[in-house]
Design an enzyme around this catalytic site. Structure first.
Site, short mmCIF file in Angstrom:
data_model
loop_
_atom_site.label_atom_id
_atom_site.label_comp_id
_atom_site.label_asym_id
_atom_site.label_seq_id
_atom_site.Cartn_x
_atom_site.Cartn_y
_atom_site.Cartn_z
N GLN A 1 0.82 -1.21 0.00
CA GLN A 1 0.00 0.00 0.00
C GLN A 1 0.85 1.27 0.00
OE1 GLN A 1 -2.60 -0.40 3.41
NE2 GLN A 1 -3.39 -2.36 2.71
N HIS B 1 -0.97 -0.02 5.59
CA HIS B 1 -1.56 0.85 6.61
C HIS B 1 -0.72 2.09 6.90
CE1 HIS B 1 -4.37 -2.45 8.47
NE2 HIS B 1 -4.37 -2.46 7.14
N GLU C 1 -15.14 2.97 9.91
CA GLU C 1 -15.65 4.00 10.82
C GLU C 1 -15.56 5.40 10.24
OE1 GLU C 1 -14.12 1.77 14.95
OE2 GLU C 1 -13.42 3.81 14.47
N TYR D 1 -9.51 6.41 20.28
CA TYR D 1 -10.58 5.87 19.43
C TYR D 1 -10.63 4.34 19.41
CZ TYR D 1 -11.74 10.58 18.52
OH TYR D 1 -12.17 11.88 18.73
N TYR E 1 -9.89 -11.44 9.56
CA TYR E 1 -10.07 -11.89 8.19
C TYR E 1 -10.11 -13.42 8.15
CZ TYR E 1 -8.85 -7.11 6.82
OH TYR E 1 -8.84 -5.75 6.66
#
Length: 386
Positions: free
Chosen positions: A89, A153, A253, A263, A274
């Site tokens: 990513q 991420h 979210e 959070y 997963y």
């Protein structure tokens, strides 16, 4: 708390996405619209930004910054961008102009940065002066303490608030949510894993950041306990900091990030592991941990976040728009203060929506991504009179 109505992920190939991009009128609750291709041939477009003269900038994750001018993608990438750690990513990620870009020409880029031995990577932010289609005087203003061999991420969204502070979202770098969940890096204030950061435009730490006087915390931190935030938008009236983050399998979210707040990731949440479907969290609520204002179960793989303030879609003014990758859709949320009132799905089966932005012309622009690196377009929504 409002919850989204679950919907199955749509599987569609790029051929279908292209067909949608050339579609005729599509219906919605308040505005009919069509989706029109603006530029084609981009590889993993990640972010869109608009300059005062109408130029569109697009980051391609392999490390290129592209310019779309007068409806045409210029053939040569912008020179002077940082070298990126491409893979997974990671790569060249967000691009945002300074609020005073018209006078100072400053442009901000987030990207995956390699260590000296290239074995690890982190997230970094640079700024440079964009003139004559080149980036010069490039300086790093932030390097995240999220070093990892992994390539996922990164978070990496950037946004300026009305006071000129720069917010940066940082993912948890796929640190496993196992063992003692309270000891996960996203819960640890001595690093930047799973944090929202607030800085001055030159990278200095504001004196009124929530942890600036806490010797056990990094002073850049604004909020913590996040997983992977790939959307960031400042409310145009209240100045509230809205973020969206990927849940695991379920539990995407929408949050309003407040200073110093936790959070919850991975201690509380609405997703599961997963494949196995096994529980991750200790529950969905805990005292001292904030609740999202909206969730998606199953996930739509959220990416890109925008408050609409234009005049082309007057009935959508003030609405929050969210890109969906697994869901291959654009989602419109109506907001009352910090409450999500309604949800509508738009532009479905269009492809993986990586970013959503409002253009200087008031149209809504989407970056369409392809997981396998096939060329994809930038498209826009245009209103159609009923």
């Amino acid at each position: 708390m409002n919850r989204a109505i679950p919907s199955a992920a749509v599987l569609a190939c790029f051929v279908a996405a292209t067909a949608v991009a050339q579609s005729s009128t599509q219906r919605s609750a308040l505005h009919d619209y069509r989706v029109v291709t603006v530029a084609e041939g981009l590889i993993n477009p990640w972010s869109i930004a608009f300059l005062p003269n109408g130029d569109m900038l697009v980051t391609e994750r392999p490390g290129r910054l592209r310019v779309v001018r007068n409806g045409k993608l210029l053939p040569d990438p912008v020179q002077g961008t940082p070298t990126v750690r491409m893979g997974g990513q990671g790569g060249l990620l967000d691009v945002v102009p300074h609020p005073n870009f018209a006078s100072n020409r400053l442009l901000y880029l987030s990207y995956a940065k390699a260590s000296a031995d290239t074995m690890q990577g982190t997230t970094a932010v640079v700024r440079g002066r964009f003139e004559n289609d080149r980036l010069t005087d490039v300086k790093e203003i932030f390097e995240a303490k999220v070093w990892s061999v992994g390539r996922g991420h990164h978070g990496s969204r950037l946004a300026f608030d009305k006071n000129g502070f720069l917010f940066i979202t940082l993912g948890d770098r796929m640190a496993p949510p196992s063992g003692l969940l309270e000891a996960h890096p996203a819960q640890d204030l001595t690093n930047h894993f799973g944090k929202t950061i607030r800085l001055h435009d030159d990278g200095k730490v504001p004196a009124n950041n929530p942890f600036v006087n806490n010797v056990a915390a990094l002073p850049e931190i604004w909020s913590y306990g996040h997983r992977n935030m790939q959307g960031l938008a400042i409310h145009p009236t209240t100045g509230d900091v809205f973020t969206i983050e990927h849940g695991p399998q379920g539990g995407d979210e929408v949050n309003v990030d407040e200073p110093g707040k936790n959070y919850g990731w991975p201690v509380v949440g609405y997703g599961v592991n997963y494949r196995s479907g096994a529980a991750i969290h200790t529950g969905t609520h805990r005292v001292g941990m904030e609740q999202p204002i909206h969730i998606w179960v199953p996930s739509i793989a959220t990416s890109g976040l925008m408050f609409y303030t234009g005049d082309k879609f007057p009935e959508w003014k003030g609405n929050l728009f969210v890109g969906g990758m697994a869901g291959e859709q654009l989602v419109r949320l109506t907001i009352d203060g910090r409450r999500v009132m309604t949800e509508e799905k738009l532009a479905q089966r269009i492809g993986r929506v990586r970013d959503v932005r409002q253009g200087t012309d008031g149209f809504i622009y989407l970056a369409i991504d392809n997981r396998d690196g096939q060329p994809t377009p930038i498209v826009r929504l245009e209103p159609v009179k009923r």
